[in-house]
Design an enzyme around this catalytic site. Structure first.
Site, PDB file in Angstrom:
ATOM      1  N   ASP A 265       0.713  -3.366  12.391  1.00 38.30           N
ATOM      2  CA  ASP A 265       1.290  -3.625  10.979  1.00 38.30           C
ATOM      3  C   ASP A 265       1.455  -5.255  11.073  1.00 38.30           C
ATOM      4  O   ASP A 265       2.554  -5.734  11.545  1.00 38.30           O
ATOM      5  CB  ASP A 265       2.676  -2.935  10.789  1.00 38.30           C
ATOM      6  CG  ASP A 265       2.983  -3.327   9.290  1.00 38.30           C
ATOM      7  OD1 ASP A 265       3.333  -4.284   8.936  1.00 38.30           O
ATOM      8  OD2 ASP A 265       3.320  -2.050   8.554  1.00 38.30           O
TER       9      ASP A 265
ATOM     10  N   ARG B  11       0.746  -1.249   0.052  1.00 41.79           N
ATOM     11  CA  ARG B  11      -0.068   0.124  -0.011  1.00 41.79           C
ATOM     12  C   ARG B  11       0.861   1.246  -0.069  1.00 41.79           C
ATOM     13  O   ARG B  11       1.745   1.291   0.790  1.00 41.79           O
ATOM     14  CB  ARG B  11      -0.847   0.112   1.255  1.00 41.79           C
ATOM     15  CG  ARG B  11      -1.993  -0.727   1.204  1.00 41.79           C
ATOM     16  CD  ARG B  11      -2.777  -0.155   2.505  1.00 41.79           C
ATOM     17  NE  ARG B  11      -2.453   0.221   3.739  1.00 41.79           N
ATOM     18  CZ  ARG B  11      -3.140   0.540   4.801  1.00 41.79           C
ATOM     19  NH1 ARG B  11      -4.227   0.598   4.778  1.00 41.79           N
ATOM     20  NH2 ARG B  11      -2.572   0.782   5.772  1.00 41.79           N
TER      21      ARG B  11
ATOM     22  N   THR C 138      -1.209   7.568  -0.324  1.00 39.74           N
ATOM     23  CA  THR C 138      -2.695   7.361  -1.040  1.00 39.74           C
ATOM     24  C   THR C 138      -3.398   6.077  -0.410  1.00 39.74           C
ATOM     25  O   THR C 138      -4.571   6.283  -0.688  1.00 39.74           O
ATOM     26  CB  THR C 138      -2.367   7.182  -2.404  1.00 39.74           C
ATOM     27  OG1 THR C 138      -1.654   5.891  -2.762  1.00 39.74           O
ATOM     28  CG2 THR C 138      -1.601   8.412  -3.226  1.00 39.74           C
TER      29      THR C 138
ATOM     30  N   ASP D  62       5.268  -6.284   9.989  1.00 38.19           N
ATOM     31  CA  ASP D  62       6.059  -6.059  10.743  1.00 38.19           C
ATOM     32  C   ASP D  62       6.156  -7.023  11.827  1.00 38.19           C
ATOM     33  O   ASP D  62       7.224  -7.143  12.581  1.00 38.19           O
ATOM     34  CB  ASP D  62       6.186  -4.329  11.441  1.00 38.19           C
ATOM     35  CG  ASP D  62       6.711  -3.626  10.314  1.00 38.19           C
ATOM     36  OD1 ASP D  62       7.006  -4.023   9.226  1.00 38.19           O
ATOM     37  OD2 ASP D  62       6.709  -2.380  10.509  1.00 38.19           O
TER      38      ASP D  62
HETATM   39  C1  PRP Z   1      -0.726  -4.681   4.479  1.00 35.93           C
HETATM   40  C2  PRP Z   1      -1.568  -5.926   4.594  1.00 35.93           C
HETATM   41  C3  PRP Z   1      -2.524  -5.942   3.334  1.00 35.93           C
HETATM   42  C4  PRP Z   1      -2.717  -4.515   3.217  1.00 35.93           C
HETATM   43  C5  PRP Z   1      -4.210  -4.090   3.504  1.00 35.93           C
HETATM   44  O1  PRP Z   1       0.171  -4.810   3.618  1.00 35.93           O
HETATM   45  O2  PRP Z   1      -0.717  -7.081   4.526  1.00 35.93           O
HETATM   46  O3  PRP Z   1      -1.767  -6.528   1.966  1.00 35.93           O
HETATM   47  O4  PRP Z   1      -1.705  -3.867   3.854  1.00 35.93           O
HETATM   48  O5  PRP Z   1      -4.521  -2.681   3.255  1.00 35.93           O
HETATM   49  P1  PRP Z   1      -5.426  -2.477   2.400  1.00 35.93           P
HETATM   50  O6  PRP Z   1      -6.749  -3.623   2.632  1.00 35.93           O
HETATM   51  O7  PRP Z   1      -5.698  -0.868   2.756  1.00 35.93           O
HETATM   52  O8  PRP Z   1      -4.943  -2.647   1.004  1.00 35.93           O
HETATM   53  P2  PRP Z   1       1.417  -3.735   3.421  1.00 35.93           P
HETATM   54  O9  PRP Z   1       0.925  -2.871   2.143  1.00 35.93           O
HETATM   55  O10 PRP Z   1       1.667  -3.126   4.719  1.00 35.93           O
HETATM   56  O11 PRP Z   1       2.391  -4.508   2.846  1.00 35.93           O
HETATM   57  P3  PRP Z   1       3.565  -5.589   3.890  1.00 35.93           P
HETATM   58  O12 PRP Z   1       2.801  -6.826   4.085  1.00 35.93           O
HETATM   59  O13 PRP Z   1       4.649  -6.012   2.849  1.00 35.93           O
HETATM   60  O14 PRP Z   1       3.816  -4.870   4.929  1.00 35.93           O
HETATM   61  N1  URA Z   2      -1.812  -3.277   7.203  1.00 34.95           N
HETATM   62  C1  URA Z   2      -1.449  -3.900   8.451  1.00 34.95           C
HETATM   63  O1  URA Z   2      -0.661  -4.361   8.481  1.00 34.95           O
HETATM   64  N2  URA Z   2      -2.265  -3.378   9.242  1.00 34.95           N
HETATM   65  C2  URA Z   2      -3.474  -2.769   9.263  1.00 34.95           C
HETATM   66  O2  URA Z   2      -4.181  -2.427  10.195  1.00 34.95           O
HETATM   67  C3  URA Z   2      -3.744  -1.979   8.012  1.00 34.95           C
HETATM   68  C4  URA Z   2      -3.051  -2.569   6.923  1.00 34.95           C
END
Ligand code: PRP
Ligand code: URA
Length: 274
Positions: free
Chosen positions: A265, A169, A173, A268
């Protein structure tokens, strides 16, 4: 002690729900509202406002049926694991363990309707009728956070194919950005499970499902742990044919697009070094 009108399971689940969760507002027995992971029964397509309104009402206990195609896993193990991973003091080891287990529990429920074909096998004593899964199954974890839910599933269905989909994400945005996919090199599977613990704005899941559809997959299910009502609305509105399996629909998104109360997160909490 169970309160009047409350079953033991209702009490166990209520006890496991942390303060601040949307489900704290549930005033009716949870078994009436969430059921045993049954689909909420309506067959009518829902508008996004309809989905949101019905979700909100289901969470406040005013209206028990939830939108068709959305399943909430109701099981004491799931409630306990969910509570433990919400806890900010949970170790990475514990978070990884529980997400892996929740992936397996969600998959178990989501595969109840997989097509089978009859087979006959010869035992050491005689012949027996049985069944085998008749469709090819694809697991599509959204990187990074979806990865942690895949290994438990592969233990019960080792022949499932895994297709990694890299989507992050954009922090400003909140729009999904795809950065990795090798789908096009393969023949589409019969049934695909998009796997991501977080359905927040719904942008990543919606983009992943669109990607699978353009690859040619006809049947798609989403497996997630935490959702915000906004994410459920977005995914359901864009792809009403996709069944959604979740452990919890939380209260809201905060101004950074995080699910509240959620687990923070999810990437993380599983993978980053301290
Ligand atoms: C997180 C999560 C989803 C997304 C959800 O990923 O694992 O993929 O956010 O958010 P949304 O419903 O608003 O799209 P992130 O973009 O943080 O990537 P990561 O898993 O690599 O940390
Ligand atoms: N992605 C995450 O990892 N946590 C949230 O709460 C939303 C998006």
């Amino acid at each position: 002690m169970c309160k009047p009108g409350q079953t033991r399971r209702d009490r166990d689940v209520s006890d496991a729900i942390p303060s601040g969760s949307a489900r704290m507002k549930v005033t009716r027995p949870l078994s009436l509202i969430l059921g045993h992971d049954r689909a909420w029964p309506s067959k009518r397509p829902l508008t996004s406002i309809g989905v949101l309104a019905r979700l909100a009402l289901a969470m406040t206990g005013i209206f028990s049926p939830a939108p068709s195609g959305i399943h909430i896993l109701s099981h004491p193990l799931a409630a306990s694991f969910l509570t433990e991973i919400r806890d900010q003091t949970a170790s990475r080891h514990l978070v990884r363990h529980h997400l892996r287990a929740l992936g397996l529990l969600l998959f178990y429920e989501a595969t109840r309707d997989l097509s089978q074909h009859p087979v006959r096998v010869t035992t050491p004593l005689t012949e027996a009728d049985g069944a085998r899964i008749a469709v090819s199954v694809g697991l599509v974890p959204i990187l990074r956070a979806g990865l942690g839910m895949v290994d438990g599933i592969l233990e019960v269905l080792p022949e499932a194919k895994v297709f990694h989909l890299g989507v992050f994400r954009d922090e400003k945005t909140l729009e999904p950005v795809e950065y990795y996919s090798k789908l096009a090199q393969h023949k589409p599977v019969d049934v695909a499970f998009v796997i991501d613990p977080m359905l927040a704005t719904g942008g990543s899941a919606t983009a992943a499902v669109s990607r699978l559809k353009s690859w040619g997959v006809k049947r798609i299910k989403f497996l997630g742990v935490f959702a915000a009502p906004e994410g459920v609305t977005k995914l359901t509105s864009a792809h009403p044919d996709v069944e959604i399996h979740l452990c919890a629909v939380d209260t809201r998104l905060n101004d950074k697009g995080y699910i509240v109360p959620g687990m923070g997160d999810a990437g993380d909490r599983q993978f980053s070094g301290e």
